[in-house]
Design a protein around this motif. Structure first.
Motif, PDB file in Angstrom:
ATOM      1  N   PRO A 162      22.377 -23.528  51.887  1.00 13.08           N
ATOM      2  CA  PRO A 162      22.312 -23.202  50.453  1.00 13.08           C
ATOM      3  C   PRO A 162      21.574 -24.226  49.614  1.00 13.08           C
ATOM      4  O   PRO A 162      20.885 -23.867  48.650  1.00 13.08           O
ATOM      5  CB  PRO A 162      23.787 -23.113  50.042  1.00 13.08           C
ATOM      6  N   ASN A 163      21.720 -25.528  49.949  1.00 11.56           N
ATOM      7  CA  ASN A 163      20.984 -26.577  49.245  1.00 11.56           C
ATOM      8  C   ASN A 163      20.957 -26.344  47.742  1.00 11.56           C
ATOM      9  O   ASN A 163      19.889 -26.151  47.135  1.00 11.56           O
ATOM     10  CB  ASN A 163      19.556 -26.655  49.786  1.00 11.56           C
ATOM     11  N   LEU A 164      22.099 -26.353  47.115  1.00 15.89           N
ATOM     12  CA  LEU A 164      22.211 -25.970  45.706  1.00 15.89           C
ATOM     13  C   LEU A 164      21.415 -26.887  44.780  1.00 15.89           C
ATOM     14  O   LEU A 164      21.493 -28.109  44.872  1.00 15.89           O
ATOM     15  CB  LEU A 164      23.682 -25.987  45.276  1.00 15.89           C
ATOM     16  N   ARG A 165      20.671 -26.261  43.879  1.00 10.56           N
ATOM     17  CA  ARG A 165      19.969 -26.952  42.804  1.00 10.56           C
ATOM     18  C   ARG A 165      20.287 -26.204  41.510  1.00 10.56           C
ATOM     19  O   ARG A 165      19.452 -25.462  40.981  1.00 10.56           O
ATOM     20  CB  ARG A 165      18.458 -26.976  43.053  1.00 10.56           C
ATOM     21  N   PRO A 166      21.504 -26.369  40.956  1.00  8.81           N
ATOM     22  CA  PRO A 166      21.930 -25.569  39.799  1.00  8.81           C
ATOM     23  C   PRO A 166      20.983 -25.636  38.613  1.00  8.81           C
ATOM     24  O   PRO A 166      20.831 -24.645  37.888  1.00  8.81           O
ATOM     25  CB  PRO A 166      23.305 -26.171  39.465  1.00  8.81           C
ATOM     26  N   SER A 167      20.321 -26.781  38.414  1.00 17.09           N
ATOM     27  CA  SER A 167      19.451 -26.927  37.247  1.00 17.09           C
ATOM     28  C   SER A 167      18.227 -26.019  37.317  1.00 17.09           C
ATOM     29  O   SER A 167      17.573 -25.774  36.296  1.00 17.09           O
ATOM     30  CB  SER A 167      19.000 -28.382  37.097  1.00 17.09           C
ATOM     31  N   LEU A 168      17.890 -25.515  38.507  1.00 18.52           N
ATOM     32  CA  LEU A 168      16.727 -24.655  38.651  1.00 18.52           C
ATOM     33  C   LEU A 168      17.045 -23.178  38.405  1.00 18.52           C
ATOM     34  O   LEU A 168      16.127 -22.361  38.291  1.00 18.52           O
ATOM     35  CB  LEU A 168      16.127 -24.799  40.055  1.00 18.52           C
ATOM     36  N   TRP A 169      18.323 -22.841  38.318  1.00 19.73           N
ATOM     37  CA  TRP A 169      18.724 -21.442  38.180  1.00 19.73           C
ATOM     38  C   TRP A 169      18.989 -21.081  36.718  1.00 19.73           C
ATOM     39  O   TRP A 169      19.413 -21.929  35.922  1.00 19.73           O
ATOM     40  CB  TRP A 169      19.974 -21.169  38.996  1.00 19.73           C
ATOM     41  N   GLU A 170      18.805 -19.798  36.400  1.00 18.87           N
ATOM     42  CA  GLU A 170      19.066 -19.347  35.031  1.00 18.87           C
ATOM     43  C   GLU A 170      20.545 -19.285  34.708  1.00 18.87           C
ATOM     44  O   GLU A 170      20.949 -19.407  33.555  1.00 18.87           O
ATOM     45  CB  GLU A 170      18.426 -17.972  34.777  1.00 18.87           C
ATOM     46  N   SER A 171      21.389 -19.120  35.738  1.00 19.06           N
ATOM     47  CA  SER A 171      22.832 -19.139  35.535  1.00 19.06           C
ATOM     48  C   SER A 171      23.520 -19.369  36.873  1.00 19.06           C
ATOM     49  O   SER A 171      22.945 -19.113  37.935  1.00 19.06           O
ATOM     50  CB  SER A 171      23.330 -17.813  34.927  1.00 19.06           C
ATOM     51  N   GLU A 172      24.762 -19.822  36.797  1.00 16.75           N
ATOM     52  CA  GLU A 172      25.524 -20.056  38.023  1.00 16.75           C
ATOM     53  C   GLU A 172      25.814 -18.749  38.739  1.00 16.75           C
ATOM     54  O   GLU A 172      25.808 -18.697  39.978  1.00 16.75           O
ATOM     55  CB  GLU A 172      26.838 -20.772  37.685  1.00 16.75           C
ATOM     56  N   SER A 173      26.053 -17.685  37.985  1.00 15.82           N
ATOM     57  CA  SER A 173      26.372 -16.410  38.615  1.00 15.82           C
ATOM     58  C   SER A 173      25.173 -15.854  39.382  1.00 15.82           C
ATOM     59  O   SER A 173      25.328 -15.301  40.475  1.00 15.82           O
ATOM     60  CB  SER A 173      26.852 -15.400  37.569  1.00 15.82           C
ATOM     61  N   VAL A 174      23.968 -15.986  38.816  1.00 15.24           N
ATOM     62  CA  VAL A 174      22.767 -15.529  39.522  1.00 15.24           C
ATOM     63  C   VAL A 174      22.559 -16.354  40.786  1.00 15.24           C
ATOM     64  O   VAL A 174      22.212 -15.821  41.849  1.00 15.24           O
ATOM     65  CB  VAL A 174      21.529 -15.614  38.605  1.00 15.24           C
ATOM     66  N   MET A 175      22.759 -17.658  40.678  1.00 14.38           N
ATOM     67  CA  MET A 175      22.642 -18.531  41.843  1.00 14.38           C
ATOM     68  C   MET A 175      23.616 -18.103  42.937  1.00 14.38           C
ATOM     69  O   MET A 175      23.234 -17.937  44.110  1.00 14.38           O
ATOM     70  CB  MET A 175      22.923 -19.987  41.444  1.00 14.38           C
ATOM     71  N   ARG A 176      24.859 -17.891  42.555  1.00 15.74           N
ATOM     72  CA  ARG A 176      25.889 -17.530  43.529  1.00 15.74           C
ATOM     73  C   ARG A 176      25.564 -16.192  44.200  1.00 15.74           C
ATOM     74  O   ARG A 176      25.594 -16.077  45.429  1.00 15.74           O
ATOM     75  CB  ARG A 176      27.248 -17.455  42.839  1.00 15.74           C
TER      76      ARG A 176
END
Length: 328
Positions: free
Chosen positions: A173-187
């Protein structure tokens, strides 16, 4: 697996490689005058690690028509990567990354200059010439789908084509939350991609955020219910946890980590873990051996400066494993 020079690589990785500048001295980046130039990118770290272990690895990406792009290509080719799918984009620049010199084993601060980069403009057209019939394994991470909508579609496309071709797939998954428009879209997006993977490799904190479960057992169960055959969860210095059905039976095991006298640089440790686990599974090793190799190579990565400098050759890995496995 022997291949002719004209056939495609047996392992394919994709994403963004950036020119990396590491501070030569500790302290705030604003005060640093000298930097060492390297390359950075979670996906390239894994590609380089697998190549050093003797696998035929291809890299799919874009670089700018600039000196940093040339530097990246030369570095990757020197590491033995097949760069036939590394395209030059004359309209967009190569991404850059700056990293501070951390002390005491803390995570270093990083600053990125990647918005609008060449790699962020990747599309499914960049995969038009991929020979999926030659592909044995695809390694994917959650970073490309975070960079742009077109990269997200490329990620879906590559996983679907690899699965249709019968290749195995690993997903970190290598999460990069700052690159996503929202946490829900990322998830939602990353769990969708993980559902197409055979081997899912989250960190414990990542798994908690993505699944809503707390324990490694339940996080693994979430991905096994989606169709994964193996879930190997990174537990940091404590080691790793495996749960899955590789070998035809349900198993779970916690594998302790390797002690490290001094942590120099933590960036790239998770990628090194992926190199260990993926390479071992491709070698036909047991899940426990795969998790242990992941722990071993992860411990090597944190003892040197740089994202991929600690990744071993096959000869060094064989020697280290022979010594480690002989210990009680």
């Amino acid at each position: 697996m022997t291949q002719s020079p004209t056939s495609g690589p047996e392992i394919l990785t994709f994403g963004e490689a950036m020119a990396l500048f590491i501070a030569e001295t500790s302290g705030d980046l604003a005060d640093v005058e000298r930097f060492q130039r390297r390359i950075a990118g979670a996906d390239t770290n894994v590609a380089i690690g697998l190549s050093r272990l003797g696998f035929n690895v291809g890299w799919l990406s874009r670089i700018g028509d600039d000196s940093f792009g040339t530097f990246i290509r030369r570095t990757l080719e020197a590491e033995g990567l097949d760069c036939r799918h590394l395209n030059v984009d004359p309209e967009h620049p190569t991404g850059l990354m700056f990293k501070e010199r951390a002390v005491g084993g803390t995570d270093p601060r990083t600053e990125y200059f990647r918005r609008g980069s060449a790699a962020s403009h990747l599309t499914t057209e960049d995969a038009e010439n991929v020979d999926f019939s030659a592909l044995r394994h695809l390694h994917a991470t959650g970073i490309p789908p975070a960079i742009s909508a077109s990269c997200r579609e490329l990620s879906r496309h590559l996983l679907a084509r690899a699965r249709a071709a019968g290749a195995s797939i690993s997903f970190d998954p290598n999460l990069r939350p700052s690159l996503w428009e929202s946490e829900s879209v990322m998830r939602d997006t990353l769990n969708e991609l993980a559902a197409d993977a055979d081997w899912v490799l989250p960190g414990l904190a990542e798994g908690r955020l993505l699944t809503g479960y707390e324990t490694a057992y339940d996080i693994a169960g979430f991905y096994l219910d989606q169709g994964a055959k193996a879930v190997i969860i990174k537990l940091g210095p404590e080691g790793s946890y495996y749960r899955g059905t590789l070998g035809g039976q349900n198993e779970e095991v916690t594998v302790p980590g390797f002690p490290v006298a001094e942590v120099i640089d933590t960036v790239g440790a998770g990628d090194a873990f992926a190199v260990g686990t993926v390479s071992a599974l491709l070698d036909g090793r047991s899940p426990q051996e795969a998790a242990r190799r992941g722990n071993l190579i992860g411990s090597l990565a944190v003892q040197v400066l740089g994202d991929m400098e600690g990744l071993p050759s096959r000869a060094r890995l064989d020697a280290l494993e022979a010594n480690a496995w002989s210990q009680p």
